[in-house]
Design a protein around this motif. Sequence first.
Motif, PDB file in Angstrom:
ATOM      1  N   TYR A   4       0.822  -1.072   0.014  1.00  0.00           N
ATOM      2  CA  TYR A   4      -0.013  -0.145   0.019  1.00  0.00           C
ATOM      3  C   TYR A   4       1.170   1.333  -0.158  1.00  0.00           C
ATOM      4  O   TYR A   4       2.066   1.323   0.547  1.00  0.00           O
ATOM      5  CB  TYR A   4      -1.024   0.132   1.317  1.00  0.00           C
ATOM      6  N   GLU A   5       0.328   2.263  -0.559  1.00  0.00           N
ATOM      7  CA  GLU A   5       0.778   3.574  -0.356  1.00  0.00           C
ATOM      8  C   GLU A   5      -0.259   4.430   0.353  1.00  0.00           C
ATOM      9  O   GLU A   5      -1.532   4.430   0.201  1.00  0.00           O
ATOM     10  CB  GLU A   5       0.741   4.356  -1.730  1.00  0.00           C
ATOM     11  N   SER A   6       0.278   5.179   1.422  1.00  0.00           N
ATOM     12  CA  SER A   6      -0.815   5.855   2.171  1.00  0.00           C
ATOM     13  C   SER A   6      -0.010   7.313   2.680  1.00  0.00           C
ATOM     14  O   SER A   6       1.233   7.317   3.249  1.00  0.00           O
ATOM     15  CB  SER A   6      -1.060   5.033   3.650  1.00  0.00           C
ATOM     16  N   GLY A   9      -2.948   7.769   6.397  1.00  0.00           N
ATOM     17  CA  GLY A   9      -3.062   6.690   7.269  1.00  0.00           C
ATOM     18  C   GLY A   9      -4.260   5.921   7.182  1.00  0.00           C
ATOM     19  O   GLY A   9      -4.570   4.697   7.434  1.00  0.00           O
ATOM     20  N   THR A  11      -5.390   4.650   3.922  1.00  0.00           N
ATOM     21  CA  THR A  11      -5.048   3.418   2.935  1.00  0.00           C
ATOM     22  C   THR A  11      -4.204   2.442   3.988  1.00  0.00           C
ATOM     23  O   THR A  11      -4.588   1.213   3.770  1.00  0.00           O
ATOM     24  CB  THR A  11      -4.362   4.001   1.673  1.00  0.00           C
ATOM     25  N   ARG A  12      -3.121   2.902   4.568  1.00  0.00           N
ATOM     26  CA  ARG A  12      -2.713   1.858   5.491  1.00  0.00           C
ATOM     27  C   ARG A  12      -3.969   0.956   6.507  1.00  0.00           C
ATOM     28  O   ARG A  12      -3.791   0.013   6.618  1.00  0.00           O
ATOM     29  CB  ARG A  12      -1.785   2.535   6.358  1.00  0.00           C
ATOM     30  N   GLU A  13      -4.809   1.839   6.912  1.00  0.00           N
ATOM     31  CA  GLU A  13      -5.971   1.172   7.844  1.00  0.00           C
ATOM     32  C   GLU A  13      -6.556   0.140   6.983  1.00  0.00           C
ATOM     33  O   GLU A  13      -6.936  -0.866   7.528  1.00  0.00           O
ATOM     34  CB  GLU A  13      -6.689   2.297   8.331  1.00  0.00           C
ATOM     35  N   GLU A  16      -4.523  -2.993   6.289  1.00  0.00           N
ATOM     36  CA  GLU A  16      -4.501  -3.687   7.712  1.00  0.00           C
ATOM     37  C   GLU A  16      -5.708  -4.403   7.797  1.00  0.00           C
ATOM     38  O   GLU A  16      -5.794  -5.670   8.491  1.00  0.00           O
ATOM     39  CB  GLU A  16      -4.149  -2.847   8.902  1.00  0.00           C
ATOM     40  N   CYS A  33       1.500  -6.826   5.402  1.00  0.00           N
ATOM     41  CA  CYS A  33       1.221  -5.473   4.753  1.00  0.00           C
ATOM     42  C   CYS A  33       2.664  -4.893   4.884  1.00  0.00           C
ATOM     43  O   CYS A  33       3.459  -4.654   5.694  1.00  0.00           O
ATOM     44  CB  CYS A  33       0.196  -4.522   5.962  1.00  0.00           C
ATOM     45  N   ARG A  35       4.597  -1.158   3.289  1.00  0.00           N
ATOM     46  CA  ARG A  35       4.340   0.094   2.566  1.00  0.00           C
ATOM     47  C   ARG A  35       5.205  -0.134   1.111  1.00  0.00           C
ATOM     48  O   ARG A  35       6.030  -0.960   0.987  1.00  0.00           O
ATOM     49  CB  ARG A  35       5.229   1.086   3.463  1.00  0.00           C
ATOM     50  N   ASP A  89       1.464   9.944   7.194  1.00  0.00           N
ATOM     51  CA  ASP A  89       1.862   8.553   7.628  1.00  0.00           C
ATOM     52  C   ASP A  89       3.226   8.439   7.328  1.00  0.00           C
ATOM     53  O   ASP A  89       4.014   9.004   6.375  1.00  0.00           O
ATOM     54  CB  ASP A  89       1.103   7.608   6.710  1.00  0.00           C
TER      55      ASP A  89
END
Length: 180
Positions: A4-6, A9, A11-13, A16, A33, A35, A89
Motif C-alpha cells: 500500500y501507499e498511504s 493513514g 489506506t494503511r488502515e 491492515e 502488509c 508500505r 503517515d
Amino acid sequence: MIVYESLFGNTREVAEAVRDGVRRARPDADADCLRVSEAGPEQIGSADLLVVGGPTHMRGMTTRMSRKMGLKTEENERTEDPAAGHEPDQGAEGPGIRDWFHDIPRDAHGAHAAAFDTRADFRLAGGAAPAIARRLRGHGYDVVAEPEGFIVEDSDGPLRQGEATRAAEWGAGMLDAVGS
C-alpha cells in the motif's frame, strides 16, 4: 501480501483491515502488509495473492506532484492551526504505487492479485483501483476481484464508519476466488 501507499493513514488502515480479514478467514495464512517503499520483487515474488492499494488523487493514482501538494496543504493547515490537518503517515514522502510499478518484474504469469483504493465520496471523485488493476494485469497478474474503493470523509480522512469492516470482508472474500 498487501502492498500500500498511504499519505495520512487511511489506506494503511484499509490494508491492515484486508490483512485481518484474510487472517480471520484463514488463520493459517501468512498475510503481511508492506508500505510500497518496502515491497521489492523479492518480497512480492512468492505471494499467492498480491493486493495493492493506494489513495485517489485527481481521480486516479497519485503522482509525485499530487503527493507533494497533498502533504504541503496539510503542513500549511497545521502551521496555521496546530489542531487542524493530518499528520503524514510514515513513508508518505516516499515513492507511490505508480513509481513502484516501474520497479517490479512484468512476469507474474497468472499469479493472483487484487486492487483497492481510498477515495472521497462525491460525484466524479474517480478512483485509483481501476488503474492499479490495469497495471497488475499488465505485469501478468490474474486480477481475481473487482477493483474496490473505500470511502474517506473529507478529502483526507478519516475512513467512513464501517469501511474497515467492509475491507476485512472484501479481503476474506478474495480467498474464495484464489482457492486453497
